[in-house]
Design an enzyme around this catalytic site. Structure first.
Site, mmCIF file in Angstrom:
data_model
loop_
_atom_site.group_PDB
_atom_site.id
_atom_site.type_symbol
_atom_site.label_atom_id
_atom_site.label_comp_id
_atom_site.label_asym_id
_atom_site.label_seq_id
_atom_site.Cartn_x
_atom_site.Cartn_y
_atom_site.Cartn_z
ATOM 1 N N ASN A 266 0.813 -1.220 0.000
ATOM 2 C CA ASN A 266 0.000 0.000 0.000
ATOM 3 C C ASN A 266 0.854 1.282 0.000
ATOM 4 O OD1 ASN A 266 1.001 0.118 2.584
ATOM 5 N ND2 ASN A 266 -0.975 -0.058 3.613
ATOM 6 N N GLU B 118 1.616 4.273 7.457
ATOM 7 C CA GLU B 118 0.554 3.789 6.586
ATOM 8 C C GLU B 118 -0.077 4.945 5.802
ATOM 9 O OE1 GLU B 118 0.385 0.737 6.095
ATOM 10 O OE2 GLU B 118 -0.115 -0.495 7.829
ATOM 11 N N HIS C 58 3.394 1.928 2.122
ATOM 12 C CA HIS C 58 3.965 2.365 3.411
ATOM 13 C C HIS C 58 5.488 2.204 3.412
ATOM 14 C CE1 HIS C 58 3.268 -1.886 5.369
ATOM 15 N NE2 HIS C 58 4.544 -1.777 5.041
#
Ligand code: F6R
Length: 250
Positions: free
Chosen positions: A140, A147, A142
């Site tokens: 994603n 995050e 990160h």
């Protein structure tokens, strides 16, 4: 090596080969600066890098006695001696194989209360300047456990892991009922202060992520995109992770 924007990109069919390049980059730096400060990552990606670093350091007689290390992150909710902790991972894959001084090795601690551990780690970090920061990248986007949605000016903090990160991580845990949902992580601002960034990625499951990193906009919803603003970034990819980069000709 290909240059796209500020990214210096190394691609090879074999991930082992690019890991060797990254390992040599680190060793050459330590040869010039024996008391270098190195930021370390965990997870699946850096295992090959650490293997190569250990082999080459022994072959080339490079000492790590004066090297200081800071790990990006550590899970919360595990015992420090748990085989799933990043502390144990680092011992297994790197520290025990070379002549590190244990007093110069730093990971976020799990020993005291969380706020105290965060403050202690930030204080230690602020007393050092990381010369080289090793990074993997989450699917994603990160980096560390920053995050999507994490502020670019974030410092060391307690991160709630997203469902996708918890899902990605489950393969690493023996007890899948107790996968940590939080971690103490360096912030994005801490990472960006490093002199040089080495980011590694391999496998087709990172293909989309790498495409977004290279072709996408800078946005807090894809944390690694901030690296476009860092002056010295080296990216090491195997062929599978690199295949979707539209600006590359194969
Ligand atoms: C680990 C870390 C994470 C990982 C990322 C990729 O210290 O900070 O950002 O680098 O989750 O993990 P792997 O390499 O397992 O795909």
């Amino acid at each position: 090596m290909k240059k796209i924007g500020n990214f210096n990109i190394f691609i090879d069919k074999s991930f082992d080969s690019v890991c060797e390049l990254a390992a040599q980059e680190i060793l050459d730096f330590i040869k010039k600066k024996p008391n270098a400060v190195i930021g370390l990552a965990t997870g699946n990606t850096p295992k090959g890098l650490y293997k190569s670093l250990v082999k080459k350091a022994k072959e080339q007689n490079v000492s790590f006695k004066q090297v200081t290390t800071f790990n990006l992150d550590e899970y919360v909710g595990l015992d420090e001696k748990s085989s799933d902790s990043y502390n144990v991972y680092m011992q297994k894959h790197l520290f025990q194989h070379l002549d590190f001084d244990e007093n110069r090795i730093h990971l976020p601690s799990l020993s005291k209360d969380i706020e105290q551990n965060i403050d202690d780690y930030q204080k230690l970090l602020s007393e050092h300047k990381i010369d080289i920061q090793i990074l993997g990248i989450g699917s994603n986007g990160h980096i560390g456990f920053n995050e999507p949605g994490t502020k670019f000016d974030s410092k060391v903090h307690l991160a709630d892991l997203t469902e996708s990160t918890i899902y990605d991580n489950q393969i690493y845990f023996k007890d899948t009922n107790n996968i940590p949902k939080q971690a103490i992580t360096m912030g994005i601002d801490d990472i960006m202060k490093a002199g040089k960034i080495l980011l590694l990625a391999s496998g087709s499951n990172k293909r989309k992520t790498i495409k977004t990193l290279i072709d996408g906009q800078i946005t807090e919803s894809f944390p690694a995109s901030i690296l476009k603003k860092h002056p010295l970034v080296y990216i090491y990819l195997d062929h599978h992770a690199a295949l979707d980069i539209s600006t590359l000709q194969f």
